[in-house]
Enzyme design. Structure first.
Site, PDB file in Angstrom:
ATOM      1  N   ARG A  46     -10.390  -1.670  10.612  1.00  0.00           N
ATOM      2  CA  ARG A  46      -9.749  -0.494  11.167  1.00  0.00           C
ATOM      3  C   ARG A  46     -10.242  -0.224  12.586  1.00  0.00           C
ATOM      4  O   ARG A  46     -11.308  -0.684  12.990  1.00  0.00           O
ATOM      5  CB  ARG A  46      -9.942   0.704  10.263  1.00  0.00           C
ATOM      6  CG  ARG A  46      -8.910   0.624   9.137  1.00  0.00           C
ATOM      7  CD  ARG A  46      -8.910   1.811   8.277  1.00  0.00           C
ATOM      8  NE  ARG A  46      -9.993   1.739   7.329  1.00  0.00           N
ATOM      9  CZ  ARG A  46     -10.022   2.443   6.206  1.00  0.00           C
ATOM     10  NH1 ARG A  46      -9.044   3.252   5.900  1.00  0.00           N
ATOM     11  NH2 ARG A  46     -11.023   2.332   5.393  1.00  0.00           N
TER      12      ARG A  46
ATOM     13  N   TYR B  78       0.842  -1.204   0.000  1.00  0.00           N
ATOM     14  CA  TYR B  78       0.000   0.000   0.000  1.00  0.00           C
ATOM     15  C   TYR B  78       0.879   1.256   0.000  1.00  0.00           C
ATOM     16  O   TYR B  78       0.678   2.167  -0.812  1.00  0.00           O
ATOM     17  CB  TYR B  78      -0.914  -0.012   1.223  1.00  0.00           C
ATOM     18  CG  TYR B  78      -1.882   1.137   1.294  1.00  0.00           C
ATOM     19  CD1 TYR B  78      -2.882   1.290   0.341  1.00  0.00           C
ATOM     20  CD2 TYR B  78      -1.801   2.078   2.325  1.00  0.00           C
ATOM     21  CE1 TYR B  78      -3.782   2.346   0.406  1.00  0.00           C
ATOM     22  CE2 TYR B  78      -2.702   3.132   2.408  1.00  0.00           C
ATOM     23  CZ  TYR B  78      -3.684   3.267   1.457  1.00  0.00           C
ATOM     24  OH  TYR B  78      -4.572   4.318   1.529  1.00  0.00           O
ATOM     25  N   ASP B  79       1.855   1.258   0.903  1.00  0.00           N
ATOM     26  CA  ASP B  79       2.697   2.451   1.054  1.00  0.00           C
ATOM     27  C   ASP B  79       3.424   2.765  -0.254  1.00  0.00           C
ATOM     28  O   ASP B  79       3.460   3.912  -0.710  1.00  0.00           O
ATOM     29  CB  ASP B  79       3.729   2.244   2.169  1.00  0.00           C
ATOM     30  CG  ASP B  79       3.090   1.914   3.516  1.00  0.00           C
ATOM     31  OD1 ASP B  79       1.852   1.750   3.559  1.00  0.00           O
ATOM     32  OD2 ASP B  79       3.820   1.811   4.513  1.00  0.00           O
TER      33      ASP B  79
ATOM     34  N   ARG C 114      -2.629   7.712  16.986  1.00  0.00           N
ATOM     35  CA  ARG C 114      -3.200   8.107  15.708  1.00  0.00           C
ATOM     36  C   ARG C 114      -3.966   9.411  15.947  1.00  0.00           C
ATOM     37  O   ARG C 114      -4.332   9.728  17.091  1.00  0.00           O
ATOM     38  CB  ARG C 114      -4.187   7.057  15.162  1.00  0.00           C
ATOM     39  CG  ARG C 114      -3.569   5.715  14.775  1.00  0.00           C
ATOM     40  CD  ARG C 114      -2.646   5.806  13.578  1.00  0.00           C
ATOM     41  NE  ARG C 114      -2.181   4.498  13.128  1.00  0.00           N
ATOM     42  CZ  ARG C 114      -1.124   3.856  13.613  1.00  0.00           C
ATOM     43  NH1 ARG C 114      -0.414   4.390  14.603  1.00  0.00           N
ATOM     44  NH2 ARG C 114      -0.773   2.689  13.120  1.00  0.00           N
TER      45      ARG C 114
HETATM   46  N1  UDP Z   1      -5.746  -1.402  16.054  1.00  0.00           N
HETATM   47  C1  UDP Z   1      -5.989  -2.132  17.209  1.00  0.00           C
HETATM   48  N2  UDP Z   1      -7.021  -3.035  17.203  1.00  0.00           N
HETATM   49  C2  UDP Z   1      -7.812  -3.256  16.115  1.00  0.00           C
HETATM   50  C3  UDP Z   1      -7.571  -2.510  14.946  1.00  0.00           C
HETATM   51  C4  UDP Z   1      -6.526  -1.579  14.942  1.00  0.00           C
HETATM   52  O1  UDP Z   1      -5.315  -1.966  18.217  1.00  0.00           O
HETATM   53  O2  UDP Z   1      -8.713  -4.120  16.195  1.00  0.00           O
HETATM   54  C5  UDP Z   1      -4.631  -0.444  16.031  1.00  0.00           C
HETATM   55  C6  UDP Z   1      -3.625  -0.684  14.900  1.00  0.00           C
HETATM   56  O3  UDP Z   1      -2.646  -1.623  15.285  1.00  0.00           O
HETATM   57  C7  UDP Z   1      -3.062   0.694  14.691  1.00  0.00           C
HETATM   58  C8  UDP Z   1      -4.224   1.626  15.048  1.00  0.00           C
HETATM   59  O4  UDP Z   1      -5.154   0.835  15.810  1.00  0.00           O
HETATM   60  O5  UDP Z   1      -1.989   0.940  15.556  1.00  0.00           O
HETATM   61  C9  UDP Z   1      -4.953   2.191  13.849  1.00  0.00           C
HETATM   62  O6  UDP Z   1      -5.232   1.117  12.992  1.00  0.00           O
HETATM   63  P1  UDP Z   1      -6.106   1.252  11.691  1.00  0.00           P
HETATM   64  O7  UDP Z   1      -6.163  -0.106  11.076  1.00  0.00           O
HETATM   65  O8  UDP Z   1      -7.381   1.936  12.004  1.00  0.00           O
HETATM   66  O9  UDP Z   1      -5.312   2.234  10.721  1.00  0.00           O
HETATM   67  P2  UDP Z   1      -3.762   2.479  10.389  1.00  0.00           P
HETATM   68  O10 UDP Z   1      -3.534   3.841  10.937  1.00  0.00           O
HETATM   69  O11 UDP Z   1      -2.891   1.472  11.082  1.00  0.00           O
HETATM   70  O12 UDP Z   1      -3.691   2.380   8.921  1.00  0.00           O
END
Ligand code: UDP
Length: 316
Positions: free
Chosen positions: A189, A148-149, A214
């Site tokens: 997410r 993706y990146d 985040r």
């Molecule tokens: N995350 C989590 N539990 C979940 C889903 C996500 O702890 O069930 C964490 C994930 O590891 C990341 C953050 O929440 O550090 C945001 O994840 P997301 O998938 O929403 O988006 P990203 O910013 O990683 O693309």
């Protein structure tokens, strides 16, 4: 009143569908295209019968044939959530490369202005905090998120090449974590996952120790930022996101409280290359777009929770 036509790729996705609403409200003719790989027709079902909206099931990885004259293009077709791009790694790279070039060619053919969706993921697991547009990033090209990146980094490089060499009017938006109604509840997410778990009184699955951060921007703010960027004269990447930063544990606490849930937190393994911090520096957007987010996390979460409660039956 405008007779301008805008083509939106990824119109059945979360951000794409909100962009359709935005431009229909502004009286544009909107052409939406989507291959329905991760998007859903339910996101545009309310537009059925709207004479200013047309939908075509098309894949940007194939030559895009549209008969009408197009004035603007918003390129939002892509897998976007980590579980989706892990499931479709090759397709994700093709969308960013072949798909992006097809969109740029369509823009050349129509002499259209084009805005392409990039991402905060171009900064990878950042060594600079908060992240400014001038930061080159810290991406592992062969890690699981690399598909993706690097697809989005290629999108940016290809876009700038068309701008410099072919004089195309291009814009690049680097979108940081965005949330709101119409995110797929099972897209993996953090926000939809935690809301779903909390409303079912199931364990909240925090990855790692939950101290990773985040910064979450509500969809209405994101759409406003994108719309202003399309209208401005700046051709280099611009961060759009909310600079208020939370740890993932803080996020779970908020969602638990707002849903009045009895869910417990359980800890799971942190995915490889999961960025430890993420927060946009939005000085550039503030200066050139006169834009900054307005919606507070609590308010945006409440609207998102309401949306899911209206759509699904939960256990509590
Ligand atoms: N995350 C989590 N539990 C979940 C889903 C996500 O702890 O069930 C964490 C994930 O590891 C990341 C953050 O929440 O550090 C945001 O994840 P997301 O998938 O929403 O988006 P990203 O910013 O990683 O693309």
């Amino acid at each position: 009143m405008t007779n301008k036509t805008i083509l939106i790729s990824g119109c059945c996705g979360f951000i794409g569908s909100h962009l359709c609403d935005h431009y229909l409200k502004k009286k544009f003719n909107v052409i939406g295209i989507d291959n329905l790989l991760t998007g859903s027709l339910s996101n545009i079902s309310h537009l059925e019968g709207n004479k200013n909206f047309r939908f075509f099931e098309l894949d940007v990885c194939h030559k895009i044939k549209i008969d009408s004259k197009i004035d603007y293009i918003l390129h939002f077709a892509s897998t976007a959530s980590p579980i989706d791009y892990l499931k479709f790694p090759i397709k994700t790279l093709q969308i960013g490369s072949v798909g992006t070039e097809n969109i740029l060619k369509l823009a050349i053919k129509n002499d259209a202005s084009v805005l392409l969706a990039s991402t905060s993921e171009v900064y990878g697991d950042p060594l600079q905090h908060p992240q400014k547009e001038s930061y080159f990033g810290n991406v592992n090209p062969i890690g699981p998120r690399g598909v993706y990146d690097e697809a989005k980094r290629y999108l940016e490089a290809m876009t700038m090449a068309y701008h410099n060499k072919r004089k195309l009017n291009t814009k690049i938006v680097r979108i940081f974590n965005t949330y709101g109604p119409r995110m797929r509840i099972d897209d993996g997410r953090a926000i939809p996952t935690f809301i779903n778990q909390a409303l079912n009184n199931k364990d909240l699955t925090v990855f790692g120790n939950g101290n990773q951060t985040r910064s979450f921007c509500y969809i209405d703010d994101t759409v406003e930022g994108i719309s202003k960027l399309l209208d401005c004269k700046y051709n280099y990447p611009v961060n759009i996101g909310n600079p208020v930063e939370f740890t993932i544990l803080e996020l779970t606490e908020k969602i638990k409280k707002l849903t009045d849930s009895e869910s417990k937190i359980i800890y799971k393994k942190l995915p490889e290359n999961d960025p430890k911090v993420r927060r946009p520096n939005i000085e550039l957007a503030k200066n050139i777009l006169k834009w900054e987010p307005k919606v507070k996390l609590n308010d945006g979460l409440l609207k998102t929770i309401n949306h899911y409660q209206n759509l699904y039956k939960f256990n509590k």
